[in-house]
Structures are given as structure tokens and as C-alpha cells.
Design an enzyme around this catalytic site. Structure first.
Site, PDB file in Angstrom:
ATOM      1  N   ALA A  99       0.733  -1.298  -0.081  1.00 32.59           N
ATOM      2  CA  ALA A  99      -0.036  -0.011  -0.053  1.00 32.59           C
ATOM      3  C   ALA A  99       0.865   1.335  -0.063  1.00 32.59           C
ATOM      4  O   ALA A  99       2.038   1.142   0.356  1.00 32.59           O
ATOM      5  CB  ALA A  99      -0.922   0.047   1.441  1.00 32.59           C
ATOM      6  N   GLY A 142       0.563  -5.114   0.882  1.00 35.97           N
ATOM      7  CA  GLY A 142      -0.462  -5.106   0.194  1.00 35.97           C
ATOM      8  C   GLY A 142      -0.103  -5.783  -1.421  1.00 35.97           C
ATOM      9  O   GLY A 142      -1.050  -6.137  -1.977  1.00 35.97           O
ATOM     10  N   GLU A 145      -0.606  -9.149  -0.541  1.00 38.37           N
ATOM     11  CA  GLU A 145      -1.913  -9.604  -0.459  1.00 38.37           C
ATOM     12  C   GLU A 145      -2.795  -9.551  -1.751  1.00 38.37           C
ATOM     13  O   GLU A 145      -3.622 -10.359  -2.099  1.00 38.37           O
ATOM     14  CB  GLU A 145      -2.500  -8.735   0.379  1.00 38.37           C
ATOM     15  CG  GLU A 145      -1.978  -8.716   1.881  1.00 38.37           C
ATOM     16  CD  GLU A 145      -2.426  -7.729   2.875  1.00 38.37           C
ATOM     17  OE1 GLU A 145      -2.007  -6.433   2.414  1.00 38.37           O
ATOM     18  OE2 GLU A 145      -2.808  -8.010   4.012  1.00 38.37           O
ATOM     19  N   GLU A 165       4.339  -5.368   7.217  1.00 35.26           N
ATOM     20  CA  GLU A 165       3.900  -4.085   8.015  1.00 35.26           C
ATOM     21  C   GLU A 165       4.245  -3.673   9.394  1.00 35.26           C
ATOM     22  O   GLU A 165       4.163  -2.653   9.891  1.00 35.26           O
ATOM     23  CB  GLU A 165       2.286  -4.592   7.786  1.00 35.26           C
ATOM     24  CG  GLU A 165       1.734  -4.284   6.654  1.00 35.26           C
ATOM     25  CD  GLU A 165       1.764  -5.747   5.816  1.00 35.26           C
ATOM     26  OE1 GLU A 165       2.415  -6.301   6.023  1.00 35.26           O
ATOM     27  OE2 GLU A 165       0.915  -5.565   4.785  1.00 35.26           O
TER      28      GLU A 165
HETATM   29  N1  CO8 Z   1       4.645   3.103  -0.595  1.00 33.19           N
HETATM   30  C1  CO8 Z   1       4.953   4.439  -1.028  1.00 33.19           C
HETATM   31  N2  CO8 Z   1       6.019   4.654  -1.670  1.00 33.19           N
HETATM   32  C2  CO8 Z   1       6.854   3.715  -1.755  1.00 33.19           C
HETATM   33  C3  CO8 Z   1       6.717   2.147  -1.371  1.00 33.19           C
HETATM   34  C4  CO8 Z   1       5.299   2.007  -0.613  1.00 33.19           C
HETATM   35  N3  CO8 Z   1       5.106   0.882  -0.038  1.00 33.19           N
HETATM   36  N4  CO8 Z   1       7.564   1.309  -1.508  1.00 33.19           N
HETATM   37  C5  CO8 Z   1       8.608   2.066  -2.309  1.00 33.19           C
HETATM   38  N5  CO8 Z   1       8.276   3.251  -2.490  1.00 33.19           N
HETATM   39  C6  CO8 Z   1       9.017   4.493  -3.105  1.00 33.19           C
HETATM   40  C7  CO8 Z   1      10.017   5.034  -2.107  1.00 33.19           C
HETATM   41  O1  CO8 Z   1       9.351   5.789  -1.119  1.00 33.19           O
HETATM   42  C8  CO8 Z   1      10.908   5.515  -3.120  1.00 33.19           C
HETATM   43  O2  CO8 Z   1      10.375   6.771  -3.577  1.00 33.19           O
HETATM   44  P1  CO8 Z   1      11.194   7.999  -3.398  1.00 33.19           P
HETATM   45  O3  CO8 Z   1      12.322   7.756  -4.490  1.00 33.19           O
HETATM   46  O4  CO8 Z   1      10.588   8.949  -3.966  1.00 33.19           O
HETATM   47  O5  CO8 Z   1      11.872   8.101  -2.076  1.00 33.19           O
HETATM   48  C9  CO8 Z   1      10.860   4.446  -4.302  1.00 33.19           C
HETATM   49  O6  CO8 Z   1       9.426   3.710  -3.996  1.00 33.19           O
HETATM   50  C10 CO8 Z   1      11.957   3.804  -4.544  1.00 33.19           C
HETATM   51  O7  CO8 Z   1      12.114   2.822  -3.044  1.00 33.19           O
HETATM   52  P2  CO8 Z   1      13.552   2.869  -2.515  1.00 33.19           P
HETATM   53  O8  CO8 Z   1      14.222   4.068  -2.739  1.00 33.19           O
HETATM   54  O9  CO8 Z   1      13.045   2.482  -0.736  1.00 33.19           O
HETATM   55  O10 CO8 Z   1      13.939   1.432  -3.175  1.00 33.19           O
HETATM   56  P3  CO8 Z   1      14.918   0.235  -2.686  1.00 33.19           P
HETATM   57  O11 CO8 Z   1      15.205  -0.561  -3.777  1.00 33.19           O
HETATM   58  O12 CO8 Z   1      15.975   1.102  -1.889  1.00 33.19           O
HETATM   59  O13 CO8 Z   1      14.001  -0.556  -1.547  1.00 33.19           O
HETATM   60  C11 CO8 Z   1      12.045  -1.787  -0.967  1.00 33.19           C
HETATM   61  C12 CO8 Z   1      12.726  -1.342  -2.112  1.00 33.19           C
HETATM   62  C13 CO8 Z   1      12.749  -2.849  -0.074  1.00 33.19           C
HETATM   63  C14 CO8 Z   1      10.810  -2.339  -1.617  1.00 33.19           C
HETATM   64  C15 CO8 Z   1      11.432  -0.524  -0.164  1.00 33.19           C
HETATM   65  O14 CO8 Z   1      10.955   0.483  -0.841  1.00 33.19           O
HETATM   66  C16 CO8 Z   1      10.481  -0.715   0.825  1.00 33.19           C
HETATM   67  O15 CO8 Z   1      10.986  -1.394   2.092  1.00 33.19           O
HETATM   68  N6  CO8 Z   1       9.052  -0.430   0.711  1.00 33.19           N
HETATM   69  C17 CO8 Z   1       8.091  -0.384   1.555  1.00 33.19           C
HETATM   70  C18 CO8 Z   1       7.693  -1.671   1.596  1.00 33.19           C
HETATM   71  C19 CO8 Z   1       6.500  -2.025   2.667  1.00 33.19           C
HETATM   72  O16 CO8 Z   1       6.804  -1.727   3.884  1.00 33.19           O
HETATM   73  N7  CO8 Z   1       5.336  -2.367   2.364  1.00 33.19           N
HETATM   74  C20 CO8 Z   1       4.266  -2.449   3.145  1.00 33.19           C
HETATM   75  C21 CO8 Z   1       3.420  -1.214   3.014  1.00 33.19           C
HETATM   76  S1  CO8 Z   1       2.040  -1.140   4.302  1.00 33.19           S
HETATM   77  C22 CO8 Z   1       0.878  -2.211   3.594  1.00 33.19           C
HETATM   78  O17 CO8 Z   1       0.870  -2.707   2.289  1.00 33.19           O
HETATM   79  C23 CO8 Z   1      -0.383  -2.584   4.296  1.00 33.19           C
HETATM   80  C24 CO8 Z   1      -1.565  -2.961   3.212  1.00 33.19           C
HETATM   81  C25 CO8 Z   1      -2.700  -2.957   3.965  1.00 33.19           C
HETATM   82  C26 CO8 Z   1      -3.971  -3.149   3.014  1.00 33.19           C
HETATM   83  C27 CO8 Z   1      -5.362  -2.623   3.507  1.00 33.19           C
HETATM   84  C28 CO8 Z   1      -6.370  -2.738   2.842  1.00 33.19           C
HETATM   85  C29 CO8 Z   1      -7.543  -2.653   3.519  1.00 33.19           C
END
Ligand code: CO8
Length: 291
Positions: A99, A142, A145, A165
Site C-alpha cells: 500500500a 498489500g 496480499e 507491515e
Molecule cells: N509506498 C510508497 N512509496 C513507496 C513504497 C510504498 N509501499 N515502496 C517504495 N516506495 C517508493 C520509495 O519511497 C521511493 O520513492 P522516492 O524515490 O520518492 O523516495 C521509491 O519507491 C523507491 O524505493 P526505495 O528507494 O526504497 O527502493 P529500494 O530498492 O531501496 O527498496 C523496498 C525497495 C525494499 C521495496 C523499499 O522501498 C520498501 O521497503 N518499501 C516499503 C515496503 C513496505 O513496507 N510495504 C508494506 C506497506 S504497508 C501495506 O502494504 C499495508 C497494506 C494494507 C492494505 C489494507 C487494505 C484494507
């Protein structure tokens, strides 16, 4: 930099990409009316609906607008009688990194609960047509999921699955604790949900989360081939088969077996069942008409 984008219909067209996105983004379709996804029909008979998540700068983070677009595309494929299966994919770097954390960051409990926050997320699990997730790269939170809401998951060999999460101070909210546990069992699901650790494509295959693993660049075409195979069967009967398998997650064994029997009986009310068995006896290929 010009790269060639492939489609199953062997359409090859040049697309210009910035060098930094070269390895990560391979477009299989055109954008059409959508901002966050690319939508197309694939396969030799154009009978596989195709959705590619396309928010490369945010690793396909699932913002509200993206989910709304996916739901619209799913609706149109559901209504399209020519489509017999749907493939959903992302880029080679990310299926979806979860998400959109930036969108969620300042939400309050009152807003989430009162406004049924993200209640439209599970649409994909309600689609009647079979849906295949083709997962390359990150499928996190997400994103994992969303893949698990699909009927079949194929993974590229560098895919990573996770429910991180807990590292954000929250828990999965779109079925992660439920579907992951059913797919991989309690111990591994608990470990992933409680530590936020990711598993590889190979571990996902071993644990039953995905059915097949392919080289990164073959994943999408293999998923489309699977979609074509499904779409060549009766769409009506495929929907019944899908309903029966899904019931295994909701019902007791006795109830599930009863439902399966009723659906099995129902196939005898269809022309396609007649055609399938007649074709077998006549030693020819069945020509299903979805009725
Ligand atoms: N949301 C928003 N932006 C994101 C997300 C995300 N989930 N993941 C990555 N990005 C963005 C980063 O902020 C970055 O943007 P910017 O260049 O503007 O800073 C860009 O994507 C590239 O990301 P990274 O620089 O971090 O890239 P890396 O290769 O270093 O890392 C990762 C890649 C490991 C995937 C890292 O980006 C990461 O850990 N992302 C977050 C993963 C995460 O925590 N996901 C879970 C989110 S919570 C969720 O999904 C709950 C769902 C609930 C649903 C409920 C429905 C009812």
C-alpha cells in the site's frame, strides 16, 4: 534509450525509457485511459485480459487511484465475453511494494474506520474469471496480499514475497494474515508477519505460495500461456471450478463436498459438458461455446 516491448500477440514496438529505469520496466501494453496501469488483451485469440501495474517511481505502491483503476479494468474484463482469464503483473523490479505508505502516513483511526479505508481492495478476490498473478521483484505488504487474492501465482526467479507491515507499526489489512497462513502454514506465516522477513521465489514455491517459478524475462509470457490454456476451456465451467476450489477456504469438508457435487451436477445442464464428452468420444478437440 530504445527498448523493444514484447506482447504475446508478437506486437513489437519501440518505447523510450530513461537509463535508470531500463532494467526495471518492460511495457507489455499501452496506457489507454489509465494513469497507473496498462491494460490490454493478450494471447493468439486475444482472450486473456492483461493488467500491468505501472507506477515505476513508487515501485507500484498501491495508491487509491491505482486500485480504483485495477477494479475498473477487472470489471470490463468480467463483462467481456471474449476474455476467459486475466493476468496481472508489475515490472521486473516490483510487482507492488505494498500500500502507498505516503498516502497512509497521516490517516487517523477515525478516518480509516469511519470511511471503510481501502474497503475496495478485495475486488480482485470476487472476480468470477480466473486471475493469474505474474510476480517479478517485490511483492510486499498489500502487493503480496494482492497476489494472494489471485487464483494462481507464478513467480519470476528473483521475486520476493513479504508482509513487512510490522516494521511500520501496523499489521496486514488485506488478507495477509489469513491467506498467507492458509497458503504456507502457521509457522512460516507467523515468522513472516512477526519479523517482516521476506521469502524468495524458491521458498515461496516450496511452501506452496506460488505454483511455478520462471526466469524473469519469461514469466509474463508463461502466465499468458497459462491464461490461454484456461481461456480455451468453457468459461462457464471454469467459473464453477473456481467457485468450488475457493469454497475449500470457506466451508467444512462436508459442506465443500456438497457444494462441489451440486456444481458438478450443474455442469450436466450445460451444452459445454455435452460437447466436451462428445468430442472425447469422437476423438476430436472440443469446441466450447460457454453455454
Ligand atoms: N509506498 C510508497 N512509496 C513507496 C513504497 C510504498 N509501499 N515502496 C517504495 N516506495 C517508493 C520509495 O519511497 C521511493 O520513492 P522516492 O524515490 O520518492 O523516495 C521509491 O519507491 C523507491 O524505493 P526505495 O528507494 O526504497 O527502493 P529500494 O530498492 O531501496 O527498496 C523496498 C525497495 C525494499 C521495496 C523499499 O522501498 C520498501 O521497503 N518499501 C516499503 C515496503 C513496505 O513496507 N510495504 C508494506 C506497506 S504497508 C501495506 O502494504 C499495508 C497494506 C494494507 C492494505 C489494507 C487494505 C484494507
Amino acid at each position: 534509450m530504445a527498448v523493444f516491448c514484447r506482447s504475446a500477440a508478437s506486437l513489437v514496438k519501440p518505447v523510450f525509457l530513461l537509463p535508470s529505469t531500463f532494467a526495471a520496466v518492460r511495457h507489455y501494453s499501452s496506457g489507454g485511459q489509465f494513469q497507473y496501469i496498462l491494460v490490454d488483451k493478450k494471447g493468439d485469440n486475444n482472450n486473456v485480459g492483461f493488467i500491468q501495474l505501472n507506477r515505476p517511481k513508487a515501485l507500484n505502491a498501491l495508491c487509491d487511484g491505482l486500485i480504483i483503476e485495477v477494479n475498473k479494468a477487472l470489471d470490463s474484463f468480467e463483462q467481456d465475453s471474449g476474455v476467459g482469464a486475466i493476468v496481472i503483473t508489475g515490472s521486473e523490479r516490483a510487482f507492488a511494494a505494498g500500500a502507498d505508505i505516503k498516502e497512509m502516513q497521516n490517516r487517523t483511526f477515525q478516518e480509516c474506520y469511519g470511511g471503510s479505508f481501502l474497503s475496495h481492495w478485495n475486488k480482485i478476490s470476487t472476480v468470477k474469471k480466473p486471475v493469474i498473478a505474474a510476480v517479478n521483484g517485490f511483492a510486499l505488504g498489500g502487493g503480496c496480499e494482492l497476489a494472494m487474492m489471485c487464483d494462481i501465482i507464478y513467480a519470476g526467479e528473483k521475486a520476493q514475497f513479504g508482509q513487512p507491515e510490522i516494521l511500520l507499526g501496523t499489521i496486514p489489512g488485506a488478507g495477509g494474515t489469513q491467506r498467507l497462513t492458509r497458503a504456507v502454514g502457521k509457522s512460516l506465516a507467523m515468522e513472516m508477519v512477526l519479523t517482516g522477513d521476506r521469502i524468495s521465489a524458491q521458498e515461496a514455491k516450496q511452501s506452496g505460495l506460488v505454483s511455478k517459478v520462471f526466469p524473469v524475462d519469461q514469466l509474463v509470457s508463461e502466465a499468458i500461456k497459462c491464461g490461454e490454456k484456461i481461456a480455451s476451456n468453457s468459461k462457464l465451467v471454469a467459473a464453477m471450478a473456481k467457485e468450488a476450489v475457493n469454497a475449500a477456504f470457506e466451508l467444512t469438508l462436508a459442506e465443500g463436498n456438497r457444494l462441489e457435487k451440486r456444481l458438478f451436477h450443474s455442469t450436466f445442464a450445460t451444452e459445454d459438458r455435452k460437447e466436451g464428452m462428445t468430442a472425447f468420444v469422437e476423438k476430436r478437440k472440443a469446441m466450447f461455446k460457454d453455454n
